[in-house]
Design a protein around this motif. Structure first.
Motif, short mmCIF file in Angstrom:
data_model
loop_
_atom_site.label_atom_id
_atom_site.label_comp_id
_atom_site.label_asym_id
_atom_site.label_seq_id
_atom_site.Cartn_x
_atom_site.Cartn_y
_atom_site.Cartn_z
N ASN A 298 0.83 -1.20 0.00
CA ASN A 298 0.00 0.00 0.00
C ASN A 298 0.86 1.25 0.00
OD1 ASN A 298 -2.51 1.49 0.25
ND2 ASN A 298 -1.91 1.86 2.37
N ARG A 299 1.90 1.27 0.81
CA ARG A 299 2.77 2.46 0.88
C ARG A 299 3.52 2.65 -0.43
NH1 ARG A 299 0.53 5.48 4.64
NH2 ARG A 299 0.12 4.25 6.53
N ALA A 300 3.99 1.55 -1.02
CA ALA A 300 4.67 1.67 -2.32
C ALA A 300 3.69 2.10 -3.41
CB ALA A 300 5.32 0.34 -2.69
N ASN A 301 2.46 1.62 -3.32
CA ASN A 301 1.44 1.97 -4.30
C ASN A 301 1.12 3.46 -4.26
OD1 ASN A 301 -0.78 0.92 -6.21
ND2 ASN A 301 -1.97 2.05 -4.71
N GLU A 302 1.17 4.05 -3.06
CA GLU A 302 0.87 5.49 -2.92
C GLU A 302 1.89 6.34 -3.68
OE1 GLU A 302 0.71 6.03 1.29
OE2 GLU A 302 -1.44 5.58 1.41
N ILE A 303 3.13 5.89 -3.74
CA ILE A 303 4.14 6.62 -4.52
C ILE A 303 3.76 6.61 -6.00
CG2 ILE A 303 6.55 6.61 -5.27
CD1 ILE A 303 7.35 5.64 -2.53
N CYS A 304 3.33 5.46 -6.50
CA CYS A 304 2.92 5.35 -7.91
C CYS A 304 1.74 6.28 -8.19
CB CYS A 304 2.54 3.91 -8.25
SG CYS A 304 3.88 2.73 -8.07
N LEU A 305 0.75 6.28 -7.31
CA LEU A 305 -0.44 7.12 -7.52
C LEU A 305 -0.08 8.60 -7.50
CD1 LEU A 305 -3.08 5.25 -5.30
CD2 LEU A 305 -2.81 5.15 -7.79
N GLU A 306 0.78 8.98 -6.55
CA GLU A 306 1.14 10.39 -6.44
C GLU A 306 1.99 10.82 -7.63
OE1 GLU A 306 -0.03 13.58 -4.72
OE2 GLU A 306 -0.41 11.66 -3.71
N ASN A 307 2.79 9.90 -8.17
CA ASN A 307 3.57 10.23 -9.36
C ASN A 307 2.65 10.50 -10.56
OD1 ASN A 307 6.12 10.44 -10.85
ND2 ASN A 307 5.47 8.53 -11.83
N ASN A 308 1.53 9.78 -10.64
CA ASN A 308 0.55 10.04 -11.70
C ASN A 308 -0.06 11.43 -11.55
OD1 ASN A 308 0.96 7.48 -12.75
ND2 ASN A 308 -0.73 6.56 -11.62
N ARG A 309 -0.26 11.85 -10.30
CA ARG A 309 -0.81 13.18 -10.06
C ARG A 309 0.18 14.27 -10.46
NH1 ARG A 309 -2.58 10.49 -5.14
NH2 ARG A 309 -4.80 9.96 -5.36
N ALA A 313 -0.54 17.27 -12.93
CA ALA A 313 -0.28 18.67 -12.56
C ALA A 313 0.55 19.38 -13.62
CB ALA A 313 0.43 18.72 -11.21
N VAL A 314 1.52 18.67 -14.20
CA VAL A 314 2.33 19.25 -15.28
C VAL A 314 1.44 19.55 -16.49
CG1 VAL A 314 4.23 18.84 -16.90
CG2 VAL A 314 4.44 18.13 -14.51
N TYR A 315 0.56 18.61 -16.80
CA TYR A 315 -0.35 18.79 -17.95
C TYR A 315 -1.27 19.99 -17.75
CZ TYR A 315 -3.72 17.58 -21.60
OH TYR A 315 -4.53 17.61 -22.71
N ASN A 316 -1.64 20.25 -16.48
CA ASN A 316 -2.59 21.33 -16.18
C ASN A 316 -1.94 22.69 -16.03
OD1 ASN A 316 -4.86 19.64 -16.20
ND2 ASN A 316 -4.56 19.04 -14.06
N VAL A 317 -0.62 22.76 -16.12
CA VAL A 317 0.04 24.08 -16.07
C VAL A 317 -0.42 24.90 -17.29
CG1 VAL A 317 2.27 25.26 -16.30
CG2 VAL A 317 2.06 23.26 -14.79
N PRO A 318 -0.82 26.16 -17.08
CA PRO A 318 -1.33 26.98 -18.21
C PRO A 318 -0.23 27.37 -19.20
CG PRO A 318 -1.20 28.28 -16.19
CD PRO A 318 -0.90 26.87 -15.79
N LEU A 331 7.09 20.68 -22.03
CA LEU A 331 6.83 19.46 -22.78
C LEU A 331 7.87 18.39 -22.46
CD1 LEU A 331 5.19 17.99 -24.94
CD2 LEU A 331 6.67 19.03 -26.68
N ILE A 332 9.12 18.78 -22.36
CA ILE A 332 10.18 17.83 -22.00
C ILE A 332 9.94 17.29 -20.59
CG2 ILE A 332 12.65 17.59 -21.56
CD1 ILE A 332 13.10 19.67 -23.78
N PHE A 333 9.54 18.20 -19.68
CA PHE A 333 9.26 17.78 -18.31
C PHE A 333 8.08 16.81 -18.27
CE2 PHE A 333 7.78 19.25 -13.87
CZ PHE A 333 8.45 18.20 -13.27
N LEU A 334 7.06 17.08 -19.08
CA LEU A 334 5.90 16.20 -19.14
C LEU A 334 6.31 14.80 -19.60
CD1 LEU A 334 2.83 15.81 -18.94
CD2 LEU A 334 2.65 16.61 -21.31
N MET A 335 7.20 14.73 -20.56
CA MET A 335 7.70 13.42 -21.02
C MET A 335 8.46 12.71 -19.91
SD MET A 335 8.96 14.58 -24.83
CE MET A 335 9.69 12.99 -25.21
#
Length: 376
Positions: A298-309, A313-318, A331-335
């Motif tokens: 569960n604790r390791a899974n939380e890292i994966c989930l937060e990395n997706n967020r 967050a990068v995608y939602n930057v204006p 764009l490079i950061f998003l990749m």
């Protein structure tokens, strides 16, 4: 700030420092051997006892559980002793990252850190308390049996372990086991959880910082500076998770095999025993194994989930409000954020709740196969 003062790992590191498992001094190095060698001797005596119990399947399975659990605790402790330099270096890295957040002007980030500390500290206290009470239960259970038995079955060649005064001496020698085994078994679980909680907290802070980029009041240069700061911070978090994975990948792979086998064996044992006391004990042991496994995954899974967020967050930057240079950098950061940030079992399978479910499914499948073969 001393590493023991960091609530994420303080209880576990303070315990291991006192026992000289970590940060030993010339005057305290003997403590780790005084701590580990008696338990190692008891584990060898358990193995001899298992050989004697080969014909009694329920007793063999129950004692195999105790042997495997103590062997696992020894394996964890010896791992930390052998890799002491790597663990201490990693904890120093954690201390540096922790202090940098405290020294920053990000009050929101400090709040996240305080909550993470409370969570990790409470989990460490819960784990030690539950482990202590669980082993105390195992310690007193022989008192309610008709025949003489030790809490942890042990044997020596040519020695009758149930004859006086050998029986009484061995029983008294096992009285410190709730304290010893709790200090040996649970700190590694709590340390892993605390380190994973910190990784999650850093990713949450990164998501918050990314949300601060943009707005009419920010100039192009300010946006680029904030973005560059986020990229540098993300690189630090990636290095942190990579180092954590390098430390624990092999041990969690071995434990996945051990725990899966134990759960399968205990489930089978439930089908062939009739004693209510033993049934209750086995159910408690199964729940203990499930709890430890769930804490890991569960604790390791939380890292994966937060990395997706972070990627969201990068995608939602204006980006549409900024110039070409900012857009290309974003764009490079998003990749970069598309790469998985995860802890892997044996550097192969990601530690996620899906993997946890697969492990349970495999244990249950082997149990049903074993029950079908034996007709129990």
């Amino acid at each position: 700030m001393a590493i023991e003062d960091i609530g994420l790992v303080g209880i576990n590191v303070r315990m291991w420092r006192h026992l000289a498992v970590l940060y030993p001094t010339p005057g305290s190095s003997w403590r780790k051997f005084a701590f580990v060698l008696p338990v190692t001797a008891m584990n060898l005596m358990q193995f001899v006892y298992l050989l004697r119990m080969w014909g009694d399947l329920p007793a063999f399975i129950l004692n195999m559980f105790f042997f495997s659990a103590i062997f696992n605790a020894l394996m964890r402790t010896w791992l930390v002793i052998i890799k002491r330099g790597q663990f201490e270096e990693f904890l120093d890295q954690l201390g540096t990252l922790f202090q940098s957040i405290l020294d920053s002007t990000d009050e929101w980030g400090r709040g996240i850190l305080r909550r993470a500390e409370r969570e990790a500290r409470n989990l460490a206290i819960l784990n030690l308390s539950a482990s202590f009470l669980d082993i105390v239960g195992a310690l007193v259970s022989p008192l309610f049996r008709e025949e003489r038995a030790h809490p942890f079955g042990v044997a020596l060649p040519g020695v009758s372990m149930t004859s006086s005064p050998v029986y009484e001496v061995i029983y008294l020698a096992q009285l410190p086991t709730p304290l010893l085994l709790s200090m040996m078994y649970m700190p590694f679980v709590s340390l892993f959880a605390g380190l994973a909680i910190f990784g999650k907290a850093m990713l949450q802070i990164l998501v918050h910082r990314l949300g601060q980029i943009g707005g009419a009041e920010q100039s192009e240069e300010e946006r680029l500076q904030k973005l560059a700061s986020c990229i540098a911070y993300h690189t630090q978090v990636m290095r942190y998770v990579w180092e954590l994975n390098k430390l624990v990948a092999n041990i969690v792979a071995v434990e996945a095999i051990i725990f899966g086998s134990i759960i399968c064996s205990l489930l089978f044992c439930l089908n062939i025993i009739t004693s209510p006391t033993q049934v209750i004990s086995i159910v408690m042991y199964i729940l203990t194994m499930l709890y430890v496994l769930f804490t890991y995954y569960n604790r390791a899974n939380e890292i994966c989930l937060e990395n997706n967020r972070v990627a969201e967050a990068v995608y939602n930057v204006p980006w549409y409000e900024a110039g070409t240079r900012f857009r290309k950098t974003l764009l490079i950061f998003l990749m970069q954020t598309q790469h998985p940030m995860e802890i892997r079992v044996g550097n192969v399978y990601p530690m996620t709740l899906a993997m946890f479910q697969s492990l349970l499914n495999a244990s249950y499948s082997y149990f049903t196969m074993l029950r079908g073969v034996t007709g129990k």
